[in-house]
Design an enzyme around this catalytic site. Structure first.
Site, mmCIF file in Angstrom:
data_model
loop_
_atom_site.group_PDB
_atom_site.id
_atom_site.type_symbol
_atom_site.label_atom_id
_atom_site.label_comp_id
_atom_site.label_asym_id
_atom_site.label_seq_id
_atom_site.Cartn_x
_atom_site.Cartn_y
_atom_site.Cartn_z
ATOM 1 N N ASP A 22 0.829 -1.210 0.000
ATOM 2 C CA ASP A 22 0.000 0.000 0.000
ATOM 3 C C ASP A 22 0.865 1.262 0.000
ATOM 4 O OD1 ASP A 22 -2.275 1.518 0.081
ATOM 5 O OD2 ASP A 22 -2.717 1.132 2.189
ATOM 6 N N ARG A 35 -0.681 8.934 -10.497
ATOM 7 C CA ARG A 35 -0.713 7.752 -9.628
ATOM 8 C C ARG A 35 -0.026 6.545 -10.249
ATOM 9 N NH1 ARG A 35 -4.045 7.666 -5.308
ATOM 10 N NH2 ARG A 35 -4.262 5.412 -5.456
ATOM 11 N N HIS A 39 2.552 3.411 -8.983
ATOM 12 C CA HIS A 39 2.455 1.958 -9.180
ATOM 13 C C HIS A 39 3.698 1.419 -9.900
ATOM 14 C CE1 HIS A 39 -1.482 2.010 -7.517
ATOM 15 N NE2 HIS A 39 -2.034 2.671 -8.517
ATOM 16 N N LEU A 133 11.152 -20.489 -4.866
ATOM 17 C CA LEU A 133 10.131 -19.589 -4.306
ATOM 18 C C LEU A 133 8.824 -19.711 -5.082
ATOM 19 C CD1 LEU A 133 9.338 -17.028 -2.540
ATOM 20 C CD2 LEU A 133 10.087 -15.675 -4.518
#
Ligand code: FPP
Length: 246
Positions: A22, A35, A39, A133
């Site tokens: 977040d 924005r 990201h 992983l």
């Protein structure tokens, strides 16, 4: 790559770390950037955390990349996020595969934009036999949606007479969740960045006994060093799972 933090006990690495990434929007706003640039910076941070998780020998890393509620954002932002997913797979899939990383998607990703869907399917297929992983990307994921699907699946089993209602137990429910279908264990550690103290419909059943770490750092600023600090803190916690150690 910086060396692994010497405060980490390599014999007690959490098997599953889940992250709510977040703060990308606020990171961009602080810099007067759109924005989607936040990201983009968040995607770069994620790339580094995946690498470090692999080096540390974490078995499962699950990131919340797009929730069932994120469709409420502007079309531009939604498009931007999926565009970054395309870019991430195009740039990183080869290296992920070389590093033996297996990519899974959690959530109903059938509805994501076509070019992103194609990349996701390619990533799953190409890495399906890897046993390093396991990198779980939550895309159009929501815990309530997952629980609804599990309850429906159990209802079908009861209806067909395969099980009785009293056969419903924790293991059965866990197995019917998206994580159960993919063989993903419950998280040992949940990290949320950006100072928000909430779960936002993420892995609500699975985090019943997870340790939680909330940090004020915005996701794009969450470096592998900060990730390791969180693991050191996790290792200092006394996990009792409702019981007692002494
Ligand atoms: C939350 O920050 C972040 C998201 C909703 C998107 C997460 C996406 C990435 C880290 C990059 C893309 C990577 C993939 C794999 C798709 P926010 O926008 O809610 O931040 P804010 O609370 O500051 O507004």
């Amino acid at each position: 790559m910086t060396a692994v933090d010497t405060n980490i006990d390599m014999n007690r690495i959490p098997a599953h770390v889940a992250i709510i990434m977040d703060g990308n929007g606020r990171w961009a706003e602080k810099r007067k950037l759109p924005r989607v640039m936040g990201h983009n910076a968040g995607m770069k941070a994620m790339k580094e955390i995946v690498k470090r998780a692999s080096v540390l020998g974490i078995k499962h890393l699950t990131v919340y990349a797009f929730s069932t509620e994120n469709w409420k954002r502007t079309e531009e932002e939604v498009k931007g996020i999926f565009g970054l997913l395309v870019k991430y797979v195009d740039n990183e899939l080869k290296e992920l595969d070389e590093n033996n990383v297996k990519v899974n998607i959690l959530g109903d990703f059938s509805v994501i934009p076509g070019d992103a869907l194609e990349r996701v399917n390619t990533a799953i297929e190409r890495t399906k036999d890897n046993d390093g992983l396991v990198f779980n990307i939550a895309l159009n994921y929501g815990s309530r949606l997952e629980m609804i699907q599990a309850v429906r699946e159990i209802g079908e089993k009861v209806k067909k007479g395969e099980i009785a209602p009293e056969d419903v137990d924790e293991d059965l429910i866990s197995g019917c969740l998206m994580t159960g279908h993919l063989g993903i264990p419950d998280p040992d550690l949940l990290i949320r960045t950006s100072g928000e103290i909430r779960i936002s419909n993420f892995l609500m059943w699975q985090i019943a006994y997870s340790e939680m770490i909330f940090t004020d750092v915005l996701w794009p600023d969450f470096t592998p060093e900060k990730f390791e600090e969180a693991i050191v803190e996790f290792q200092s916690r006394d996990r009792r799972f409702g019981g007692r150690n002494k």
